[in-house]
Design a protein around this motif. Structure first.
Motif, short mmCIF file in Angstrom:
data_model
loop_
_atom_site.label_atom_id
_atom_site.label_comp_id
_atom_site.label_asym_id
_atom_site.label_seq_id
_atom_site.Cartn_x
_atom_site.Cartn_y
_atom_site.Cartn_z
N ARG A 58 0.82 -1.22 0.00
CA ARG A 58 0.00 0.00 0.00
C ARG A 58 0.85 1.26 0.00
NH1 ARG A 58 -4.70 -1.28 -2.12
NH2 ARG A 58 -5.53 -3.19 -1.21
N GLN A 59 2.08 1.15 0.43
CA GLN A 59 2.96 2.31 0.48
C GLN A 59 3.48 2.66 -0.91
OE1 GLN A 59 5.92 1.00 3.26
NE2 GLN A 59 4.71 1.58 5.06
N ALA A 60 3.85 3.91 -1.12
CA ALA A 60 4.41 4.35 -2.40
C ALA A 60 5.76 3.66 -2.63
CB ALA A 60 4.58 5.86 -2.41
N HIS A 61 5.94 3.10 -3.80
CA HIS A 61 7.19 2.43 -4.13
C HIS A 61 7.26 2.22 -5.64
CE1 HIS A 61 4.29 -0.91 -4.03
NE2 HIS A 61 5.13 -1.59 -4.78
N ILE A 62 8.40 1.73 -6.10
CA ILE A 62 8.56 1.29 -7.49
C ILE A 62 8.54 -0.23 -7.48
CG2 ILE A 62 10.08 1.26 -9.50
CD1 ILE A 62 11.21 3.95 -8.57
N ALA A 63 7.58 -0.82 -8.15
CA ALA A 63 7.47 -2.28 -8.18
C ALA A 63 8.47 -2.86 -9.16
CB ALA A 63 6.05 -2.69 -8.56
N ARG A 64 9.11 -3.93 -8.76
CA ARG A 64 10.04 -4.65 -9.64
C ARG A 64 9.49 -6.06 -9.85
NH1 ARG A 64 14.48 -8.11 -9.39
NH2 ARG A 64 16.17 -7.65 -10.87
N ILE A 65 9.13 -6.35 -11.10
CA ILE A 65 8.55 -7.66 -11.44
C ILE A 65 9.61 -8.48 -12.17
CG2 ILE A 65 6.76 -8.86 -12.72
CD1 ILE A 65 5.01 -6.41 -12.46
N PRO A 66 10.15 -9.52 -11.56
CA PRO A 66 11.16 -10.33 -12.24
C PRO A 66 10.51 -11.35 -13.19
CG PRO A 66 10.84 -11.13 -9.99
CD PRO A 66 9.95 -9.92 -10.15
N ILE A 67 11.06 -11.45 -14.39
CA ILE A 67 10.65 -12.46 -15.36
C ILE A 67 11.88 -13.32 -15.62
CG2 ILE A 67 9.70 -12.93 -17.64
CD1 ILE A 67 7.79 -11.42 -15.83
N THR A 68 11.92 -14.50 -15.05
CA THR A 68 13.10 -15.36 -15.16
C THR A 68 12.68 -16.76 -15.60
OG1 THR A 68 12.98 -16.00 -12.83
CG2 THR A 68 14.34 -14.09 -13.37
N GLY A 69 13.66 -17.50 -16.12
CA GLY A 69 13.40 -18.89 -16.50
C GLY A 69 12.47 -18.99 -17.70
N LEU A 70 11.97 -20.19 -17.93
CA LEU A 70 11.09 -20.44 -19.06
C LEU A 70 9.70 -19.86 -18.82
CD1 LEU A 70 12.10 -24.13 -19.88
CD2 LEU A 70 12.64 -22.09 -21.21
N ILE A 71 9.19 -19.17 -19.80
CA ILE A 71 7.87 -18.54 -19.70
C ILE A 71 6.81 -19.53 -20.17
CG2 ILE A 71 6.41 -16.69 -20.58
CD1 ILE A 71 8.96 -15.01 -20.94
N ALA A 112 2.22 1.13 -5.89
CA ALA A 112 3.33 1.28 -6.83
C ALA A 112 3.10 2.47 -7.75
CB ALA A 112 3.51 0.01 -7.66
N LYS A 113 4.07 3.36 -7.82
CA LYS A 113 3.98 4.53 -8.70
C LYS A 113 4.53 4.25 -10.09
CE LYS A 113 2.24 6.87 -5.35
NZ LYS A 113 0.78 7.15 -5.38
N ALA A 114 5.36 3.22 -10.21
CA ALA A 114 5.94 2.84 -11.49
C ALA A 114 6.40 1.39 -11.39
CB ALA A 114 7.11 3.75 -11.86
N VAL A 115 6.76 0.82 -12.53
CA VAL A 115 7.10 -0.61 -12.56
C VAL A 115 8.35 -0.84 -13.40
CG1 VAL A 115 6.30 -2.93 -13.17
CG2 VAL A 115 4.65 -1.21 -12.37
N ILE A 116 9.24 -1.66 -12.85
CA ILE A 116 10.41 -2.15 -13.60
C ILE A 116 10.19 -3.64 -13.83
CG2 ILE A 116 12.89 -2.56 -13.58
CD1 ILE A 116 13.17 -0.16 -11.71
N VAL A 117 10.12 -4.04 -15.10
CA VAL A 117 10.01 -5.46 -15.44
C VAL A 117 11.42 -5.96 -15.71
CG1 VAL A 117 9.00 -7.18 -16.98
CG2 VAL A 117 7.70 -5.13 -16.40
#
Length: 323
Positions: free
Chosen positions: A49-62, A80-85
């Motif tokens: 719920r707090q303000a942050h930048i979300a980091r979504i890891p995409i690893t391995g076989l999709i 999340a105010k922004a997202v890093i994939v």
């Protein structure tokens, strides 16, 4: 009753009591470990719920992953105010990559999204990266491999050598084709080629549209080969070179995101199969510790049988064997 008989009865009673305590200890340990495993999944409710930048890891076989898609939807509803994939993947199934790309595009409609190629974004993983507003790659990251493939074994020659023949009765010649047990017919190969061509056309059009490439450059980058991050920059497959710091800087420059916001990893909940596999391995370890080797071995066998395979049309890259 003789003294020997009393000793036998007493030993049996103690053995039963010991077995009960062992079972109770195993169950208690399994419950404790299960609770710990569940507690390790993703940031807590307050942090989300707090303000942050979300980091979504995409690893391995999709592959098709409902839990990851659900998690991406939750990011859009969080603080999340922004997202890093963050991507480090050779790709996977076409269906899974397409679904992931679509989910990232939907997220980008609600939050600024930047894709960061940390090690590799090849094939289906690059298709996922195309869902972001900006793509940043490391100087020597692996990018590209725009293409699709269908692979299947054919052991008909081996069966012939040992005198084994697999017979079948099917509704139409193309049903269950190709088969590992018979040579692939020209008709079956043509049918598979049409599937590959259709998926390939989707992939090429996605690259051309999302990267605003002309026909000539789109054809060049869709050759199926991979490129370094530096080469990908020249070919317009990525927007700039850099790392997570560069991703945060881009978010600040273009969307006014506060650079001091914490970057928090988001992890999808484990799938039911992953949970069962993990639980089975834990129980195998506990059974071994409790002195039940046969049960432990059976549990390990069950865990191995739960391995996930990739079937169907793939958008995945790997070096040739021996390299």
């Amino acid at each position: 009753m003789s003294l020997d008989a009393d000793l036998i009865v007493e030993r049996r009673r103690l053995r039963r009591a010991l077995t009960k305590w062992r079972v109770a200890a195993v169950l208690a340990a399994a419950a404790a470990i299960g609770a710990l495993v569940v507690g390790l999944d993703g940031p807590g409710f307050v942090e989300k719920r707090q303000a942050h930048i979300a980091r979504i890891p995409i690893t391995g076989l999709i592959r098709a992953d409902r839990e990851r898609l659900k998690m991406i939807e939750e990011v859009a509803k969080s603080g999340a105010k922004a997202v890093i994939v963050a991507i480090d993947s050779p790709g996977g199934t076409v269906t899974g990559s397409d679904s992931l790309h679509t989910a990232i595009r939907r997220l980008a409609e609600k939050r600024p999204v930047v894709a960061l190629v940390e090690g590799m974004a090849a094939s289906g993983a690059y298709a996922a990266a195309l869902g972001a507003d900006e793509i940043i790659a490391g100087r020597n990251s692996i990018v590209g491999s725009v293409g699709v493939i269908v692979q299947f074994p054919n052991v008909s020659g081996l069966l012939d050598s040992v005198g084994v023949k697999v017979e079948e009765v099917k509704s139409t010649p193309l049903k269950a084709a190709p088969s590992a047990f018979v040579p692939t017919s020209p008709e079956a190969r043509q049918a598979l080629q049409s599937v590959v061509d259709d998926s390939y056309a989707w992939f090429k059009d996605l690259v051309k549209t999302r990267r605003s490439l002309d026909d000539s450059l789109a054809q060049t980058v869709s050759s199926g080969r991979v490129w370094t991050g530096a080469q990908a920059l020249e070919l317009k497959l990525v927007d700039r070179l850099g790392d997570q710091e560069a991703a945060v800087a881009w978010l600040a420059e273009t969307h006014g995101i506060d650079k001091t916001l914490p970057v928090r990893d988001w992890q999808a909940s484990r799938s039911a199969t992953d949970e069962i596999r993990l639980s089975t391995r834990v129980l195998a370890w506990l059974a071994e510790a409790a002195g039940w080797p046969v049960l432990a071995q059976n549990l390990r066998t069950e865990a191995s049988a739960l391995s996930t395979t990739l079937d169907g049309v793939l958008a995945v890259w790997h070096p040739p064997a021996g390299q």
